[in-house]
Design a protein around this motif. Structure first.
Motif, PDB file in Angstrom:
ATOM      1  N   LEU A   1       3.775  26.661  21.036  1.00 43.29           N
ATOM      2  CA  LEU A   1       3.155  26.656  19.710  1.00 43.29           C
ATOM      3  C   LEU A   1       3.720  27.790  18.867  1.00 43.29           C
ATOM      4  O   LEU A   1       4.046  28.863  19.383  1.00 43.29           O
ATOM      5  N   VAL A   2       3.825  27.549  17.567  1.00 47.58           N
ATOM      6  CA  VAL A   2       4.361  28.557  16.655  1.00 47.58           C
ATOM      7  C   VAL A   2       3.254  29.564  16.336  1.00 47.58           C
ATOM      8  O   VAL A   2       2.200  29.190  15.807  1.00 47.58           O
ATOM      9  N   PRO A   3       3.464  30.841  16.667  1.00 45.81           N
ATOM     10  CA  PRO A   3       2.398  31.825  16.439  1.00 45.81           C
ATOM     11  C   PRO A   3       2.221  32.155  14.961  1.00 45.81           C
ATOM     12  O   PRO A   3       3.142  32.044  14.154  1.00 45.81           O
ATOM     13  N   VAL A   4       1.012  32.566  14.648  1.00 41.23           N
ATOM     14  CA  VAL A   4       0.653  33.068  13.319  1.00 41.23           C
ATOM     15  C   VAL A   4       0.175  34.501  13.514  1.00 41.23           C
ATOM     16  O   VAL A   4      -0.611  34.778  14.433  1.00 41.23           O
ATOM     17  N   ALA A   5       0.652  35.424  12.671  1.00 42.91           N
ATOM     18  CA  ALA A   5       0.189  36.811  12.754  1.00 42.91           C
ATOM     19  C   ALA A   5      -1.334  36.842  12.651  1.00 42.91           C
ATOM     20  O   ALA A   5      -1.919  36.214  11.765  1.00 42.91           O
ATOM     21  N   CYS A   6      -1.960  37.571  13.581  1.00 44.09           N
ATOM     22  CA  CYS A   6      -3.422  37.587  13.655  1.00 44.09           C
ATOM     23  C   CYS A   6      -3.881  38.985  14.026  1.00 44.09           C
ATOM     24  O   CYS A   6      -3.278  39.641  14.883  1.00 44.09           O
ATOM     25  N   ASP A   7      -4.950  39.445  13.391  1.00 45.53           N
ATOM     26  CA  ASP A   7      -5.516  40.755  13.707  1.00 45.53           C
ATOM     27  C   ASP A   7      -6.993  40.735  13.361  1.00 45.53           C
ATOM     28  O   ASP A   7      -7.471  39.843  12.630  1.00 45.53           O
ATOM     29  N   VAL A   8      -7.700  41.731  13.869  1.00 46.32           N
ATOM     30  CA  VAL A   8      -9.151  41.803  13.683  1.00 46.32           C
ATOM     31  C   VAL A   8      -9.514  43.158  13.111  1.00 46.32           C
ATOM     32  O   VAL A   8      -9.018  44.197  13.573  1.00 46.32           O
ATOM     33  N   TRP A   9     -10.349  43.150  12.095  1.00 48.58           N
ATOM     34  CA  TRP A   9     -10.925  44.384  11.549  1.00 48.58           C
ATOM     35  C   TRP A   9     -12.438  44.201  11.457  1.00 48.58           C
ATOM     36  O   TRP A   9     -12.911  43.223  10.870  1.00 48.58           O
ATOM     37  N   ALA A  10     -13.180  45.124  12.052  1.00 47.28           N
ATOM     38  CA  ALA A  10     -14.648  45.134  11.978  1.00 47.28           C
ATOM     39  C   ALA A  10     -15.248  43.795  12.402  1.00 47.28           C
ATOM     40  O   ALA A  10     -16.293  43.393  11.893  1.00 47.28           O
ATOM     41  N   GLY A  11     -14.558  43.086  13.298  1.00 45.50           N
ATOM     42  CA  GLY A  11     -15.031  41.788  13.755  1.00 45.50           C
ATOM     43  C   GLY A  11     -14.602  40.630  12.892  1.00 45.50           C
ATOM     44  O   GLY A  11     -14.846  39.469  13.243  1.00 45.50           O
ATOM     45  N   PHE A  12     -13.944  40.902  11.765  1.00 48.00           N
ATOM     46  CA  PHE A  12     -13.440  39.844  10.893  1.00 48.00           C
ATOM     47  C   PHE A  12     -12.021  39.478  11.340  1.00 48.00           C
ATOM     48  O   PHE A  12     -11.152  40.346  11.433  1.00 48.00           O
ATOM     49  N   VAL A  13     -11.790  38.197  11.601  1.00 46.66           N
ATOM     50  CA  VAL A  13     -10.493  37.719  12.061  1.00 46.66           C
ATOM     51  C   VAL A  13      -9.637  37.350  10.856  1.00 46.66           C
ATOM     52  O   VAL A  13     -10.049  36.550  10.008  1.00 46.66           O
ATOM     53  N   PHE A  14      -8.443  37.940  10.785  1.00 48.15           N
ATOM     54  CA  PHE A  14      -7.505  37.682   9.697  1.00 48.15           C
ATOM     55  C   PHE A  14      -6.226  37.067  10.254  1.00 48.15           C
ATOM     56  O   PHE A  14      -5.810  37.373  11.376  1.00 48.15           O
ATOM     57  N   VAL A  15      -5.598  36.210   9.446  1.00 47.41           N
ATOM     58  CA  VAL A  15      -4.265  35.704   9.771  1.00 47.41           C
ATOM     59  C   VAL A  15      -3.352  35.964   8.585  1.00 47.41           C
ATOM     60  O   VAL A  15      -3.811  36.157   7.446  1.00 47.41           O
ATOM     61  N   ASN A  16      -2.058  35.979   8.859  1.00 48.29           N
ATOM     62  CA  ASN A  16      -1.049  36.123   7.814  1.00 48.29           C
ATOM     63  C   ASN A  16       0.039  35.102   8.097  1.00 48.29           C
ATOM     64  O   ASN A  16       0.656  35.112   9.166  1.00 48.29           O
ATOM     65  N   LEU A  17       0.278  34.203   7.151  1.00 44.04           N
ATOM     66  CA  LEU A  17       1.220  33.102   7.350  1.00 44.04           C
ATOM     67  C   LEU A  17       2.672  33.513   7.170  1.00 44.04           C
ATOM     68  O   LEU A  17       3.574  32.712   7.428  1.00 44.04           O
ATOM     69  N   ASP A  18       2.910  34.737   6.735  1.00 46.44           N
ATOM     70  CA  ASP A  18       4.279  35.241   6.642  1.00 46.44           C
ATOM     71  C   ASP A  18       4.802  35.483   8.062  1.00 46.44           C
ATOM     72  O   ASP A  18       4.159  36.180   8.849  1.00 46.44           O
ATOM     73  N   PRO A  19       5.951  34.918   8.422  1.00 42.35           N
ATOM     74  CA  PRO A  19       6.486  35.164   9.763  1.00 42.35           C
ATOM     75  C   PRO A  19       6.717  36.643  10.066  1.00 42.35           C
ATOM     76  O   PRO A  19       6.693  37.053  11.236  1.00 42.35           O
ATOM     77  N   ALA A  20       6.921  37.443   9.034  1.00 32.68           N
ATOM     78  CA  ALA A  20       7.120  38.889   9.206  1.00 32.68           C
ATOM     79  C   ALA A  20       6.290  39.618   8.147  1.00 32.68           C
ATOM     80  O   ALA A  20       6.813  40.005   7.092  1.00 32.68           O
ATOM     81  N   PRO A  21       4.987  39.779   8.383  1.00 32.20           N
ATOM     82  CA  PRO A  21       4.130  40.407   7.367  1.00 32.20           C
ATOM     83  C   PRO A  21       4.661  41.760   6.918  1.00 32.20           C
ATOM     84  O   PRO A  21       5.158  42.554   7.717  1.00 32.20           O
ATOM     85  N   ARG A  22       4.534  42.020   5.633  1.00 28.69           N
ATOM     86  CA  ARG A  22       5.048  43.243   5.039  1.00 28.69           C
ATOM     87  C   ARG A  22       4.190  44.466   5.383  1.00 28.69           C
ATOM     88  O   ARG A  22       4.664  45.594   5.279  1.00 28.69           O
TER      89      ARG A  22
END
Length: 425
Positions: free
Chosen positions: A149-170
């Motif tokens: 599967l093609v990964p999507v940048a993903c991270d968590v802050w304060a329990g909120f799940v965020f994604v970034n569709l840029d293959p190389a987030p700035r």
């Protein structure tokens, strides 16, 4: 919020001279071409909140998120090591949508050990690796290791799940959020797990609904039930207590005396009976521990609400003992999907449960008043832009966050345009 001294003209805007004070263009809310640019410049580059970690309670827990402006769907899943990862919701065989139930455009959630494609039975581990191909010997030089599967940048802050569709987030997520938002680190969002969710499809540009919650200048005219007639008189004024900007993000705070000290005309009869309403239960359980420095950044007393607006499309409104979450997902240049979630500390008694339900119902009534205006706003702006020769509108000092929001959107789009010019050169 009422009864406080009205600030002098320019008392907020003067602190941010780069914003200017002139009328602003509303082309960004009526132009299909601008909407297409927002897709590439903003929603395929910014960090987007798609959920909360409570939606992923154990290994294999997953949910999908439809991001229609980006024309994609993502799977967010809890890994065996406790981390959270995200993937494009696409089987690598013939492009079938991997995770869905009865209707492919509906979001789903569940728990599994692996993901299996409905079409030809390919299977993927929770970490996205391809682990099974039906009749694998019929394929020519298939490299399973590079066909996950093609990964999507993903991270968590304060329990909120965020994604970034840029293959190389700035930027990393924390860099993107910046100091004003991350100063909320340690706020007990995780204690508020009794949720009341609602959503709606609205016939207006996504920014217009966001604008409605970035200023309280409209409250005396639109929400007349909440504001006594004496306060609705124009000469009395109506203002927030604090505005603040940081990077692409914004916050406004309101003063808020305790509800039970206010005149009866401020509330519906059911609010007086249940001691709950628009700003939540009158006496929410006290939160344990010291609150983070990012709460009530203007040191407003008596403090009522902080509305943190995280670019591009999420708002977190923090009240006493509970919080409210908004998301605005664009679906076209003149429509969007709105999500709202009221989050309380779990009720300990029947009375507390009733307080939460009354609060959510009363709040929904006021949200509908805001939403009910927006189709009229959208159609009028389109007519103004196309036939009346009107392309901009003035903003007052209390609408500083509206000014900043649209300026930020324009800056992201302009930066994207400049990059395309450089590439062509």
């Amino acid at each position: 919020m009422s009864g406080w001294p009205k600030p002098a003209e320019g008392s907020w805007t003067q602190h941010y001279p780069d914003l200017g004070t002139g009328p602003i263009s509303f082309e960004d809310s009526v132009s299909p071409e601008f909407y297409d640019l927002e897709r590439e410049a903003i929603f395929k580059r910014a960090w987007l909140n798609v959920g909360r970690v409570e939606q992923l309670p154990r290994t294999g827990s997953y949910f999908t998120k439809e991001i229609r402006i980006a024309r994609t769907s993502v799977i967010v899943v809890r890994q065996s090591d406790g981390s959270v990862r995200a993937f494009h919701n696409i089987c690598r065989h013939r492009g079938n949508k991997l995770v869905w139930n009865d209707f492919p455009n509906e979001e789903v959630a569940g728990t599994c050990r692996q993901f299996t494609c409905k079409y030809h039975g390919w299977r993927y581990n929770l970490d996205g690796t391809l682990n099974f191909v039906q009749q694998e010997g019929e394929f020519f030089d298939l490299d399973k290791d590079s066909t996950g599967l093609v990964p999507v940048a993903c991270d968590v802050w304060a329990g909120f799940v965020f994604v970034n569709l840029d293959p190389a987030p700035r930027q990393t997520l924390r860099e993107f959020l910046g100091p004003m938002i991350t100063a909320l680190d340690g706020y007990p969002f995780d204690k508020m797990t009794e949720w009341y969710e609602f959503s709606a499809d609205n016939r207006s540009n996504w920014k217009l609904f966001a604008d409605a919650f970035q200023e309280y200048y409209h409250v005396p005219a639109l929400h007349t039930q909440q504001v006594p007639s004496a306060v609705r008189k124009p000469e009395n004024g109506f203002t927030c207590a604090h505005f603040q900007l940081d990077g692409p993000h914004r916050v406004t705070s309101t003063a808020g005396p305790r509800r039970w000290t206010l005149p009866a005309e401020y509330m519906y009869p059911i609010e007086r009976v249940t001691r709950s309403g628009l700003v939540g239960p009158w006496q929410s359980p006290e939160l344990e521990g010291e609150m983070p420095p990012g709460l009530n950044p203007g040191k407003v007393e008596p403090w009522g609400i902080d509305n943190f607006q995280i670019f591009p499309n999420i708002e977190i409104l923090i009240y006493r003992g509970w919080y409210l979450l908004y998301r605005y997902w664009p679906t076209s240049y003149n429509s969007h999907h709105f999500e709202g979630m009221l989050c309380y500390q779990p009720a300990r008694t029947v009375r507390e449960r009733v307080e939460h339900e009354v609060s959510s119902v009363v709040f929904k009534e006021f949200a509908l008043q805001d939403a009910g205006m927006l189709n009229g706003t959208q159609t009028a702006l389109e007519a103004a832009y196309s036939t009346a020769g009107i392309t901009e509108y003035p903003l007052g000092d209390q609408e500083i966050l509206v000014r900043h929001f649209h300026k930020t959107v324009a800056e992201w789009v302009d930066a994207y345009r400049a990059e395309r010019v450089e590439v062509r050169a």
